[in-house]
Design an enzyme around this catalytic site. Structure first.
Site, short mmCIF file in Angstrom:
data_model
loop_
_atom_site.label_atom_id
_atom_site.label_comp_id
_atom_site.label_asym_id
_atom_site.label_seq_id
_atom_site.Cartn_x
_atom_site.Cartn_y
_atom_site.Cartn_z
N ASP A 101 38.33 38.33 38.67
CA ASP A 101 38.70 39.27 39.71
C ASP A 101 37.55 39.33 40.72
OD1 ASP A 101 39.98 41.54 40.91
OD2 ASP A 101 40.76 42.04 38.93
N ASP A 202 41.07 41.11 44.92
CA ASP A 202 41.45 42.53 44.97
C ASP A 202 41.71 42.98 46.42
OD1 ASP A 202 41.57 45.08 43.42
OD2 ASP A 202 39.95 45.67 44.78
N GLU A 252 45.92 40.11 45.88
CA GLU A 252 46.62 41.39 45.71
C GLU A 252 46.87 41.96 47.09
OE1 GLU A 252 46.14 45.70 43.49
OE2 GLU A 252 44.51 44.91 44.68
N HIS A 325 46.91 46.96 35.26
CA HIS A 325 46.05 48.07 34.86
C HIS A 325 46.19 49.29 35.77
CE1 HIS A 325 44.16 45.97 38.09
NE2 HIS A 325 43.30 46.95 38.25
N ASP A 326 46.99 49.19 36.82
CA ASP A 326 47.21 50.33 37.73
C ASP A 326 48.60 50.93 37.57
OD1 ASP A 326 44.72 49.82 38.97
OD2 ASP A 326 45.64 48.50 40.46
O1 TEU Z 1 44.19 48.31 43.51
C1 TEU Z 1 44.66 48.45 44.79
C2 TEU Z 1 45.70 49.45 45.00
O2 TEU Z 1 45.99 49.76 46.14
C3 TEU Z 1 46.38 50.07 43.86
O3 TEU Z 1 47.24 49.44 43.10
C4 TEU Z 1 45.82 51.37 43.52
O4 TEU Z 1 45.61 51.50 42.16
C5 TEU Z 1 46.84 52.37 43.99
O5 TEU Z 1 46.93 52.31 45.39
C6 TEU Z 1 46.44 53.74 43.63
O6 TEU Z 1 47.55 54.58 43.87
C7 TEU Z 1 43.08 47.54 43.29
C8 TEU Z 1 42.76 47.51 41.81
O7 TEU Z 1 43.80 46.90 41.13
C9 TEU Z 1 42.49 48.92 41.36
O8 TEU Z 1 42.28 49.02 39.98
C10 TEU Z 1 41.28 49.41 42.11
O9 TEU Z 1 41.05 50.76 41.82
C11 TEU Z 1 41.45 49.26 43.62
O10 TEU Z 1 41.95 47.99 44.00
C12 TEU Z 1 40.13 49.40 44.32
O11 TEU Z 1 39.32 48.30 44.06
#
Ligand code: TEU
Length: 557
Positions: A101, A202, A252, A325-326
């Site tokens: 990542d 990311d 992403e 993970h989100d």
């Molecule tokens: O996530 C980006 C993102 O916009 C999301 O999926 C986020 O979790 C969501 O908007 C919250 O409501 C990425 C990563 O996957 C995430 O874990 C990080 O926290 C984020 O970027 C910041 O680096």
């Protein structure tokens, strides 16, 4: 890496590991790299081709590694560089590639670049970040952080604000500065040089901000999403690093469009191999707001898949996923995590894995792990969840309403420890973990799944094999057959030689369905299903699908 017709990742499946919650080898309560190494044989049995590891670099862990303070070293909580080298070697020996990542929209505010920028306004690192003077005595504009609140933080020493689209401890990098772009190339080259096979980038479509930083009538996203120079920056990275090392790349893409994604992942591959988008996971939001509890809108879900599957066909390449993970666990979200847990988890897997793209499995999805159903705010660890808890209470929601929303929407739903066996802490650790294990681990765990030939695990294993065997999964076109049906999701994939029908009941009812008239039953086989079928034979075109039933039919043309 070129998107020509036979890239390894076209028929591959990628497994996502969130190291902090995967396997603790050292009695610390947090997972680590040695823990991952100890589970490589398990992943090999599942049949995956690559692992995407969420960030393992040095980090104060405000956002579990998405706040990087040193891109060139391993976070000691996870191990050391020798552990990482061992992981790379062992995975490669088993034919598993490693994807890291890369978080380069922002760094931790503890990164030495930011520390130097803070200490001295004239530091060469000041311009690595995005600084603005106050406007009307306050924040430079009304852009909102993705984690709640204004996206600007005052540095009282200099009187200027810095931008943080995420937590205030995650300062956005200034990609307009060519030195920043060179630093990023150096970071990625360092890991590629070590033999890392690819990168997950990311929030990469947020790196180019509209330079005038205007006020917005919403949260500001239109001024930094798929921004003015993003394609140019990615083309440069691709030329100087990804193509040089043959890296697979997945971007992403937050709140993106089809047109941008076609370009990011175009078949002439000037930018990335493939892209994640999130539109299909906003189909249980009320009025576009994540922090609500609403049922799945199946018609909308089908429309979105249809739009993206058709729109990306022969133009770009999609990363397919339900979980990460989100995101909450898919079986708790669009399936039924009680009575029909096994059936609905298999159905959801088939519904996704028969599409065009590269599927991703998030740790625990392959055994149908559920949301942990936490009941108190003290059980949550995620900074976004804790922020939103406060914000929703301030907005006047009751505590029980807020806890209900968190129990279905919090990112911690996917971060509860991996359930390996029925021992204490689900075999994840020998001590109390950093976040609580779901209390259903006695029934739902890897050991049980491996012993049960009808488990969700073996369904995934079979899906992964089918993708490798059948060209139609990789290359076929896509038509939605029952766009207006309230319970069924049926689509067809076709090449000149094969026709594949993926029929899924998204409800707990029995649903009658008539197979398409042009389907030739004599040449059709049921190749994967989630209920017992007598042989592979289809006796009639009129079928009744049982609760959450899924069948995939293959006709040779
Ligand atoms: O996530 C980006 C993102 O916009 C999301 O999926 C986020 O979790 C969501 O908007 C919250 O409501 C990425 C990563 O996957 C995430 O874990 C990080 O926290 C984020 O970027 C910041 O680096």
């Amino acid at each position: 890496m070129k998107n020509t017709h036979n890239e390894w990742w076209h028929k591959a499946t990628i497994y996502q590991i969130y190291p902090k919650s995967f396997c603790d080898s050292g009695g610390k309560g947090t997972g680590d790299i040695q823990g991952i190494i100890s589970k490589l044989d398990y992943l090999h049995t599942l049949g995956i081709d690559a692992i995407w590891l969420t960030p393992i670099y040095c980090s104060p862990m405000i956002d579990n590694g998405y706040d990087i303070s040193d891109y060139y070293n391993i976070n000691p909580d996870f191990g050391c560089m020798a552990d990482f080298d061992q992981l790379l070697l062992t995975a490669h020996q088993k034919g598993i590639r490693i994807i890291l990542d890369i978080v380069v929209n922002h760094t931790s505010t503890e990164h030495q670049w930011f520390q130097s920028a803070l200490a001295d306004k004239n530091s060469p690192y000041r311009d690595y970040y995005i600084w603005q003077d106050p406007r009307n005595g306050g924040e430079p504009n009304n852009w909102q952080s993705k984690f709640g609140g204004n996206a600007w933080k005052l540095d009282s020493k200099s009187g200027q604000y810095y931008l943080h689209l995420f937590a205030e401890q995650q300062a956005d990098l200034n990609w307009e500065n060519p030195k920043v772009r060179v630093e990023v190339e150096n970071v990625i080259s360092f890991w590629a040089e070590k033999g890392v096979d690819g990168f997950r980038l990311d929030v990469i479509n947020l790196i180019s901000k509209q330079a005038s930083f205007p006020e917005d009538d919403t949260d500001g996203r239109k001024f930094y999403t798929d921004g003015p120079h993003v394609h140019q920056y990615l083309q440069r990275l691709s030329e100087s690093v990804f193509n040089k090392y043959g890296s697979v790349t997945v971007g992403e893409m937050s709140s993106t469009t089809l047109q941008h994604c076609q370009q990011y992942s175009a078949t002439d591959s000037k930018e990335l191999s493939m892209v994640f988008n999130f539109h299909h996971l906003k189909t249980d939001y009320k009025n576009g707001d994540k922090w609500t509890n609403a049922p799945l809108d199946l018609l909308q879900l089908k429309q979105i898949f249809n739009y993206w599957q058709q729109g990306m066909h022969n133009k770009g390449w999609s990363a397919l996923f339900w979980c990460n993970h989100d995101q909450p666990r898919i079986v708790s979200r669009f399936g039924d995590d009680k009575k029909y847990r096994v059936q609905s988890a298999k159905m959801l897997a088939s519904a996704l894995h028969m599409m065009q793209g590269t599927p991703y499995i998030y740790q625990g999805e392959e055994i149908a792990m559920t949301n942990p159903h936490y009941q108190s705010i003290s059980q949550y660890r995620d900074l976004e969840s804790i922020n939103m808890y406060k914000i929703m209470l301030e907005e006047g929601k009751s505590e029980s309403e807020v806890l209900d929303i968190l129990a279905s929407k919090s990112r911690d739903n996917s971060r509860s420890p991996m359930q390996w066996n029925e021992h204490a802490q689900a075999g994840f650790s020998t001590v109390e973990p950093w976040i609580q294990v779901a209390d259903n681990y006695l029934a739902i765990n890897v050991e049980n799944a491996l012993l049960d030939k009808n488990s969700v695990f073996y369904h995934y294993q079979k899906l992964l094999k089918l993708r490798k065997q059948l060209n139609v999964i990789c290359h076929g076109d896509y038509i939605d057959l029952e766009a207006d049906h309230e319970q069924l999701f049926c689509y067809q994939r076709t090449t000149l030689q094969q026709k594949l029908l993926c029929i899924n009941n998204f409800s707990a009812d029995n649903v009658d369905y008539r197979l398409p008239n042009d389907l030739d039953l004599d040449n059709t086989k049921n190749i994967i299903c989630n209920y017992d079928w007598i042989g592979n034979e289809l006796m009639s075109k009129n079928i009744t699908l049982r609760p959450f039933e899924s069948i995939v039919l293959l006709q040779q043309c």
